[in-house]
Write a protein that holds these residues in place. Structure first.
Motif, short mmCIF file in Angstrom:
data_model
loop_
_atom_site.label_atom_id
_atom_site.label_comp_id
_atom_site.label_asym_id
_atom_site.label_seq_id
_atom_site.Cartn_x
_atom_site.Cartn_y
_atom_site.Cartn_z
N ARG A 45 24.88 45.50 3.56
CA ARG A 45 25.59 44.50 4.37
C ARG A 45 26.11 43.49 3.56
NH1 ARG A 45 24.53 44.27 9.56
NH2 ARG A 45 22.61 45.48 9.39
N GLN B 126 29.89 42.13 3.92
CA GLN B 126 29.98 40.77 4.32
C GLN B 126 31.01 39.97 3.39
OE1 GLN B 126 26.26 39.32 5.57
NE2 GLN B 126 26.47 40.09 7.65
N GLN C 13 34.45 38.02 3.20
CA GLN C 13 34.74 36.55 2.66
C GLN C 13 35.68 36.34 1.36
OE1 GLN C 13 30.71 35.40 1.81
NE2 GLN C 13 29.91 35.74 4.18
#
Length: 276
Positions: free
Chosen positions: A88, A92, A96
Motif C-alpha cells: 500500500r 500511495q 504522491q
C-alpha cells in the motif's frame, strides 16, 4: 535524426525474437530521435528504467522524483518486508510523488519531469518498484489497458495505476470482478488493426487480449503508444520508426500489423514507399 545499423546480436537481452517474423526488421536501419535514445539502444544496458526513458529521450530532465520515491521506500522496506501494508505504501507514495495527472499516451519521461502518466508509464513505475522489493507480480496487457496483479500469500491484489483512490483492490470478490471485466469472452475475435483504430471514438468494450508481459515488453508497448500518436497525426513514417523499435522489444502481432498498415497508408496517402 541519427541512423544506425543494428544487428540482432545488439538486441540480446531486449527481446527473444522469432526469425520467421523478424527477418524484415532485423537488418533495417533504425531511426532515433536523439543521441540520447541512440545511446540507450546501443549501450547494451538491460535496465528497464533506461529502456522506458528511450521514448522522447531528449525530454529527460531529472530523475529527482524517482530518486526521492525510492529513497523513501527503501527506508521503510527493511521494516515491512513484502506484506500488504508495504504494498500500500508503494502504491500511495507513487501517486504522491510521481502520478500527478492522467494523460493518455504520456511517456515515462513526462511522468518523471511533469507528473503526467498513463497506464503504461504508471504500471512501469509500479512494476520496477515491485521487482526492487521482491514482490511476485504480473503485468497484464489488455486491448487498451495495462495493470498489475500482485500475488501475495496465495491471493491476488490488483494495482490500477490510473486510480489514486480505489486503485489498490484487495477484496477477492472485487479482484475477480475487475479481472473478469477484461478477460476475453470465448467468442471474442481480434479485429483488424484498421478497424480498431478507425473513427474518432475507440470501442473500449473490445476484450480480446489478456496476457502477461515483461517490463521489457512493456517498454515496447510504450513505443507502440507513441507510434499511435504519430499514426493518428498521419505521420506514418515516424509511426513506422517507432513500431520497428516496439517490435524488437515486444514482437507481437498487433505491433507488426500497425507497422504494415502504416507502410501501406504512407503510400496511399502521400505516395511514398517505406521500407518493408
Amino acid at each position: 535524426m541519427k541512423k544506425v545499423l543494428l544487428m540482432l546480436l545488439i538486441m540480446t537481452g531486449f527481446a527473444q525474437i522469432g526469425r520467421s517474423q523478424t527477418d524484415v526488421l532485423a537488418y533495417e536501419k533504425l531511426t532515433f530521435d536523439s543521441q540520447k535514445e541512440q545511446a540507450i539502444w546501443t549501450s547494451g544496458d538491460e535496465n528497464p528504467f533506461h529502456l522506458f526513458q528511450a521514448v522522447q529521450a531528449d525530454k529527460i530532465v531529472s530523475e529527482d522524483a524517482w530518486t526521492v520515491l525510492v529513497k523513501d521506500l527503501d527506508s521503510k522496506a527493511s521494516k515491512s518486508g513484502t506484506d500488504v501494508n508495504f504494498l500500500r505504501q508503494i502504491f500511495q507514495k507513487s501517486h504522491q510523488k510521481l502520478f500527478k495527472k492522467y494523460e493518455q499516451h504520456s511517456t515515462f519521461n513526462l511522468m518523471l519531469s511533469e507528473g503526467q502518466f498513463d497506464c503504461v508509464s504508471g504500471s512501469a513505475a509500479l512494476g520496477m518498484l515491485l521487482e526492487r522489493y521482491g514482490y511476485e507480480f504480473d503485468i497484464i496487457e489488455t486491448d487498451y489497458h495495462v495493470f498489475i496483479a500482485v500475488n501475495l500469500e496465495g491471493e491476488k491484489i490488483v494495482l490500477e495505476s490510473t486510480l489514486p483512490v480505489g486503485g489498490m483492490i484487495t477484496s477477492p470478490s472485487e479482484v475477480e470482478k475487475y479481472l473478469d471485466a477484461y478477460k476475453p469472452k470465448e467468442s471474442a475475435t481480434l479485429r483488424a488493426v484498421n478497424q480498431r483504430l478507425a473513427g474518432p471514438e475507440i470501442d473500449y468494450s473490445d476484450n480480446t487480449i489478456f496476457r502477461k508481459v515483461t517490463l521489457t515488453q512493456l517498454a515496447g508497448l510504450q513505443y507502440y503508444n507513441d507510434a499511435i500518436v504519430h499514426f493518428n497525426a498521419q505521420a506514418f513514417g515516424q509511426a513506422v520508426e517507432q513500431l520497428s523499435k516496439a517490435y524488437l522489444l515486444y514482437p507481437s502481432d498487433r505491433i507488426l500489423s500497425l507497422r504494415e498498415l502504416s507502410i501501406d497508408l504512407a503510400y496511399k496517402t502521400y505516395g511514398y514507399e517505406l521500407k518493408k
